[in-house]
Write an enzyme that holds these catalytic residues in place. Structure first.
Site, PDB file in Angstrom:
ATOM      1  CG  HIS A   1       5.084   1.192   2.753  1.00 22.11           C
ATOM      2  ND1 HIS A   1       4.443   2.325   2.298  1.00 22.11           N
ATOM      3  CD2 HIS A   1       4.614   0.978   4.012  1.00 22.11           C
ATOM      4  CE1 HIS A   1       3.634   2.788   3.232  1.00 22.11           C
ATOM      5  NE2 HIS A   1       3.705   1.977   4.283  1.00 22.11           N
TER       6      HIS A   1
ATOM      7  CG  ASP B   1       1.733   5.624   4.662  1.00 18.24           C
ATOM      8  OD1 ASP B   1       1.461   4.437   4.910  1.00 18.24           O
ATOM      9  OD2 ASP B   1       2.811   6.155   4.990  1.00 18.24           O
TER      10      ASP B   1
ATOM     11  NE  ARG C   1       1.408   6.645   9.850  1.00 13.22           N
ATOM     12  CZ  ARG C   1       0.592   6.072   8.962  1.00 13.22           C
ATOM     13  NH1 ARG C   1       1.091   5.474   7.896  1.00 13.22           N
ATOM     14  NH2 ARG C   1      -0.716   6.095   9.140  1.00 13.22           N
TER      15      ARG C   1
ATOM     16  CG  HIS D   1      -0.159   0.176   2.528  1.00 11.87           C
ATOM     17  ND1 HIS D   1       0.591  -0.850   3.092  1.00 11.87           N
ATOM     18  CD2 HIS D   1      -0.016   1.237   3.374  1.00 11.87           C
ATOM     19  CE1 HIS D   1       1.147  -0.433   4.207  1.00 11.87           C
ATOM     20  NE2 HIS D   1       0.806   0.833   4.405  1.00 11.87           N
TER      21      HIS D   1
END
Length: 316
Positions: free
Chosen positions: A272, A123, A289, A121
């Site tokens: 990723h 983000d 993150r 996917h």
């Protein structure tokens, strides 16, 4: 290997198509404009860059991210994310998600990642304006396992035949949160949540990168299930082939995390895969993150993405 002598930054490519390690920079320091420009150049060239031995806290993580764009403030985070720093999301929040809907975490993962490509996917790809980039730092990681893998969607596109690229350039696809989720028998609280709060967008199948002008094969296994204008019997095998193309080993890089490692990737040009090998290791994997606000994708024909439901540009 490229050395930027004036800033003493060393960029060391780690794979043929994607990924580079950057040495000689302290991300917690007050970086000058030349250093920031060198890092940005490396991200655009290699799609994901890695730093080791960094000493960022939440505030310096956000400060570093601000040198490259506007950090996203997520309205709904879990209990692991730091209070008072809305730009930082702690990935351990996801351990809580299954419990919110009456499931153990293992079942939650199985229902979301039940096929070979489903976990790949970008983000927040169902939004009309997915984040431009993500900066992920490791606080605590297992002694082994827990690697993350990225794929270069520009190289994947360029690796297709010219006739197929020409065909794909004019197509669109629906990206929708939860399309691959396998529902539980009977009542499923997560399905009810998806129906109540859907997020979906009409995106070009090939987007033009706003900074490099490169064409990007805008597919992933988590959000995309239907190419618009094609029947499902036409769409399904084509998508399977394209995601298989995007995740071919030669277009990927795998990163071994250490405490203090930082990965900075272009969310517009990569997908990723989070690790699936940490079960039973009995060691915490704590990652933080920060995502940077992104633009609305534009296709080869100049047509931008269109929200179907659940998102508006720059509104989280």
């Amino acid at each position: 290997m490229a050395t930027h002598r004036e800033t003493r930054i060393e960029v060391r490519p780690v794979a043929g198509h994607i990924g580079a390690e950057i040495c000689g920079v302290d991300l917690a320091a007050d970086l000058d404009d030349a250093v920031v420009a060198s890092i940005r150049e490396a991200v655009l060239r290699w799609k994901v860059v890695f730093f080791r031995g960094q000493h960022l806290d939440h505030a310096s993580h956000v400060a570093f991210a601000r040198r490259f764009g506007e950090p996203v403030r997520l309205p709904g985070r879990g209990g692991a994310s730091p209070r008072g720093v809305p730009e930082v999301e702690t990935t351990a929040d996801r351990l809580e998600l299954g419990g919110r809907y009456g499931m153990e975490h293992d079942e939650w993962l199985r229902r979301r990642r039940h096929s070979l490509h489903r976990g790949w996917h970008c983000d927040h790809g169902a939004r009309v304006d997915p984040p431009a980039a993500t900066i992920l730092r490791a606080e605590s990681v297992p002694p082994y396992g827990g690697d993350t893998t990225w794929a270069n969607l520009v190289s994947a596109y360029e690796g297709l035949s010219a006739p197929l690229r020409g065909f794909l350039d004019g197509l669109r696809a629906e990206h929708r949160l939860g399309v691959g989720y396998q529902a539980r028998p009977g009542d499923d609280a997560y399905v009810r949540r998806l129906l109540d709060r859907q997020i979906a967008s009409d995106h070009p199948l090939v987007r033009v990168h706003p900074e490099t002008g490169e064409r990007v094969l805008f597919v992933n296994g988590y959000y995309v299930e239907q190419i618009l204008g094609l029947s499902r019997t036409e769409s399904a095998p084509l998508l399977e082939m394209l995601i298989g193309q995007a995740t071919r080993p030669e277009y990927t890089v795998r990163f071994r995390w250490e405490p203090g490692s930082v990965a900075f990737w272009d969310n517009r040009a990569t997908i990723h895969l989070a690790p699936g090998d940490t079960d039973g290791l009995d060691h915490p994997r704590i990652m933080h993150r920060v995502m940077l606000a992104g633009d609305v994708p534009v296709g080869v024909d100049g047509r931008p993405s269109v929200p179907i439901t659940g998102s508006e540009p720059r509104t989280w």
